[in-house]
Design a protein around this motif. Structure first.
Motif, PDB file in Angstrom:
ATOM      1  N   ILE A 275     -63.207  -7.913  48.681  1.00  0.00           N
ATOM      2  CA  ILE A 275     -63.649  -7.387  47.388  1.00  0.00           C
ATOM      3  C   ILE A 275     -64.562  -6.183  47.590  1.00  0.00           C
ATOM      4  CG2 ILE A 275     -65.089  -7.894  45.370  1.00  0.00           C
ATOM      5  CD1 ILE A 275     -63.900 -10.760  45.490  1.00  0.00           C
ATOM      6  N   ILE A 276     -65.481  -6.268  48.555  1.00  0.00           N
ATOM      7  CA  ILE A 276     -66.354  -5.123  48.853  1.00  0.00           C
ATOM      8  C   ILE A 276     -65.520  -3.920  49.276  1.00  0.00           C
ATOM      9  CG2 ILE A 276     -68.083  -4.266  50.491  1.00  0.00           C
ATOM     10  CD1 ILE A 276     -69.315  -7.100  50.381  1.00  0.00           C
ATOM     11  N   GLY A 277     -64.501  -4.156  50.114  1.00  0.00           N
ATOM     12  CA  GLY A 277     -63.615  -3.067  50.530  1.00  0.00           C
ATOM     13  C   GLY A 277     -62.863  -2.471  49.362  1.00  0.00           C
ATOM     14  N   ALA A 278     -62.414  -3.331  48.449  1.00  0.00           N
ATOM     15  CA  ALA A 278     -61.694  -2.835  47.271  1.00  0.00           C
ATOM     16  C   ALA A 278     -62.610  -2.017  46.368  1.00  0.00           C
ATOM     17  CB  ALA A 278     -61.097  -4.013  46.496  1.00  0.00           C
ATOM     18  N   ILE A 279     -63.844  -2.460  46.217  1.00  0.00           N
ATOM     19  CA  ILE A 279     -64.799  -1.695  45.414  1.00  0.00           C
ATOM     20  C   ILE A 279     -65.056  -0.338  46.057  1.00  0.00           C
ATOM     21  CG2 ILE A 279     -67.221  -1.605  44.677  1.00  0.00           C
ATOM     22  CD1 ILE A 279     -67.004  -4.664  44.242  1.00  0.00           C
ATOM     23  N   ASN A 280     -65.195  -0.325  47.375  1.00  0.00           N
ATOM     24  CA  ASN A 280     -65.405   0.946  48.070  1.00  0.00           C
ATOM     25  C   ASN A 280     -64.219   1.891  47.857  1.00  0.00           C
ATOM     26  OD1 ASN A 280     -67.051   2.604  49.837  1.00  0.00           O
ATOM     27  ND2 ASN A 280     -65.455   2.290  51.361  1.00  0.00           N
ATOM     28  N   TRP A 281     -62.988   1.370  47.959  1.00  0.00           N
ATOM     29  CA  TRP A 281     -61.816   2.214  47.716  1.00  0.00           C
ATOM     30  C   TRP A 281     -61.756   2.683  46.270  1.00  0.00           C
ATOM     31  CZ3 TRP A 281     -59.241   4.997  50.816  1.00  0.00           C
ATOM     32  CH2 TRP A 281     -59.093   4.627  52.144  1.00  0.00           C
ATOM     33  N   GLY A 282     -62.188   1.847  45.335  1.00  0.00           N
ATOM     34  CA  GLY A 282     -62.246   2.271  43.932  1.00  0.00           C
ATOM     35  C   GLY A 282     -63.242   3.399  43.733  1.00  0.00           C
ATOM     36  N   LEU A 283     -64.400   3.286  44.394  1.00  0.00           N
ATOM     37  CA  LEU A 283     -65.387   4.362  44.303  1.00  0.00           C
ATOM     38  C   LEU A 283     -64.851   5.661  44.902  1.00  0.00           C
ATOM     39  CD1 LEU A 283     -68.645   2.431  45.288  1.00  0.00           C
ATOM     40  CD2 LEU A 283     -68.093   3.400  43.051  1.00  0.00           C
ATOM     41  N   ILE A 284     -64.116   5.542  46.004  1.00  0.00           N
ATOM     42  CA  ILE A 284     -63.524   6.732  46.617  1.00  0.00           C
ATOM     43  C   ILE A 284     -62.490   7.352  45.676  1.00  0.00           C
ATOM     44  CG2 ILE A 284     -62.045   7.553  48.492  1.00  0.00           C
ATOM     45  CD1 ILE A 284     -63.432   5.432  50.294  1.00  0.00           C
ATOM     46  N   GLY A 285     -61.647   6.511  45.095  1.00  0.00           N
ATOM     47  CA  GLY A 285     -60.585   7.011  44.225  1.00  0.00           C
ATOM     48  C   GLY A 285     -61.088   7.625  42.935  1.00  0.00           C
TER      49      GLY A 285
ATOM     50  N   ILE B  25     -67.723  -1.745  60.389  1.00  0.00           N
ATOM     51  CA  ILE B  25     -67.579  -2.285  59.032  1.00  0.00           C
ATOM     52  C   ILE B  25     -66.161  -2.072  58.527  1.00  0.00           C
ATOM     53  CG2 ILE B  25     -68.305  -1.976  56.625  1.00  0.00           C
ATOM     54  CD1 ILE B  25     -71.130  -1.420  57.771  1.00  0.00           C
ATOM     55  N   TYR B  26     -65.622  -0.867  58.696  1.00  0.00           N
ATOM     56  CA  TYR B  26     -64.244  -0.610  58.277  1.00  0.00           C
ATOM     57  C   TYR B  26     -63.269  -1.524  59.013  1.00  0.00           C
ATOM     58  CZ  TYR B  26     -65.650   3.697  55.879  1.00  0.00           C
ATOM     59  OH  TYR B  26     -66.226   4.600  55.035  1.00  0.00           O
TER      60      TYR B  26
ATOM     61  N   LEU C 282     -69.128   4.543  49.747  1.00  0.00           N
ATOM     62  CA  LEU C 282     -70.368   3.796  49.832  1.00  0.00           C
ATOM     63  C   LEU C 282     -70.745   3.469  51.277  1.00  0.00           C
ATOM     64  CD1 LEU C 282     -72.650   2.399  48.280  1.00  0.00           C
ATOM     65  CD2 LEU C 282     -71.213   0.353  48.180  1.00  0.00           C
ATOM     66  N   VAL C 283     -69.772   3.107  52.097  1.00  0.00           N
ATOM     67  CA  VAL C 283     -70.058   2.784  53.501  1.00  0.00           C
ATOM     68  C   VAL C 283     -70.590   4.014  54.233  1.00  0.00           C
ATOM     69  CG1 VAL C 283     -69.049   2.014  55.677  1.00  0.00           C
ATOM     70  CG2 VAL C 283     -68.383   0.901  53.546  1.00  0.00           C
ATOM     71  N   ALA C 284     -69.958   5.162  54.025  1.00  0.00           N
ATOM     72  CA  ALA C 284     -70.427   6.391  54.664  1.00  0.00           C
ATOM     73  C   ALA C 284     -71.810   6.779  54.145  1.00  0.00           C
ATOM     74  CB  ALA C 284     -69.440   7.526  54.422  1.00  0.00           C
ATOM     75  N   PHE C 285     -72.063   6.537  52.865  1.00  0.00           N
ATOM     76  CA  PHE C 285     -73.368   6.840  52.291  1.00  0.00           C
ATOM     77  C   PHE C 285     -74.462   5.972  52.914  1.00  0.00           C
ATOM     78  CE2 PHE C 285     -76.600   5.885  49.033  1.00  0.00           C
ATOM     79  CZ  PHE C 285     -77.111   7.154  48.831  1.00  0.00           C
ATOM     80  N   LEU C 286     -74.160   4.675  53.099  1.00  0.00           N
ATOM     81  CA  LEU C 286     -75.166   3.750  53.620  1.00  0.00           C
ATOM     82  C   LEU C 286     -75.361   3.855  55.132  1.00  0.00           C
ATOM     83  CD1 LEU C 286     -74.338   0.542  51.561  1.00  0.00           C
ATOM     84  CD2 LEU C 286     -76.245   2.109  51.227  1.00  0.00           C
ATOM     85  N   PHE C 287     -74.256   4.064  55.876  1.00  0.00           N
ATOM     86  CA  PHE C 287     -74.324   3.966  57.328  1.00  0.00           C
ATOM     87  C   PHE C 287     -73.962   5.244  58.066  1.00  0.00           C
ATOM     88  CE2 PHE C 287     -73.319  -0.289  55.685  1.00  0.00           C
ATOM     89  CZ  PHE C 287     -74.446  -0.959  56.115  1.00  0.00           C
TER      90      PHE C 287
ATOM     91  N   PHE D 263     -65.862 -16.040  52.664  1.00  0.00           N
ATOM     92  CA  PHE D 263     -66.451 -14.896  53.359  1.00  0.00           C
ATOM     93  C   PHE D 263     -65.463 -13.741  53.418  1.00  0.00           C
ATOM     94  CE2 PHE D 263     -66.976 -12.671  57.449  1.00  0.00           C
ATOM     95  CZ  PHE D 263     -68.205 -12.086  57.223  1.00  0.00           C
ATOM     96  N   VAL D 264     -64.226 -14.049  53.790  1.00  0.00           N
ATOM     97  CA  VAL D 264     -63.178 -13.031  53.866  1.00  0.00           C
ATOM     98  C   VAL D 264     -62.930 -12.431  52.488  1.00  0.00           C
ATOM     99  CG1 VAL D 264     -60.702 -12.707  54.249  1.00  0.00           C
ATOM    100  CG2 VAL D 264     -62.073 -13.920  55.935  1.00  0.00           C
ATOM    101  N   LEU D 265     -62.864 -13.277  51.477  1.00  0.00           N
ATOM    102  CA  LEU D 265     -62.622 -12.791  50.119  1.00  0.00           C
ATOM    103  C   LEU D 265     -63.732 -11.849  49.667  1.00  0.00           C
ATOM    104  CD1 LEU D 265     -60.841 -12.901  47.605  1.00  0.00           C
ATOM    105  CD2 LEU D 265     -62.158 -14.884  46.862  1.00  0.00           C
TER     106      LEU D 265
END
Length: 71
Positions: free
Chosen positions: A15-25, A46-47, A31-36, A9-11
């Motif tokens: 991974i979701i957090g890393a994908i979000n940071w990749g999208l930001i970079g 969530i953060y 993505l989190v700001a877009f959804l929520f 679950f943690v992993l």
């Protein structure tokens, strides 16, 4: 005590957090700001959860070698 399910679950959250940071970079797209919403209470939760999971994931380094040693 077997924490394998919690580790997965943690992993997944890390991974979701890393994908979000990749999208930001790469695309300046949060993505989190877009959804929520931008810094709404749900996005802050969530953060915070993803951040806590990242801190917990540090403990996986010490257990990675021991995973292969179990019979």
């Amino acid at each position: 005590m077997n924490s394998k399910g919690f580790d997965y679950f943690v992993l997944i959250l890390v991974i979701i957090g890393a994908i979000n940071w990749g999208l930001i970079g790469f695309f300046k797209f949060d993505l989190v700001a877009f959804l929520f919403g931008d810094m709404t209470w749900i996005s802050r939760i969530i953060y915070a959860i993803v951040g806590l999971c990242g801190l917990y994931a540090i403990s996986l380094f010490g257990r990675i070698c021991s995973f292969g040693e179990r019979n």
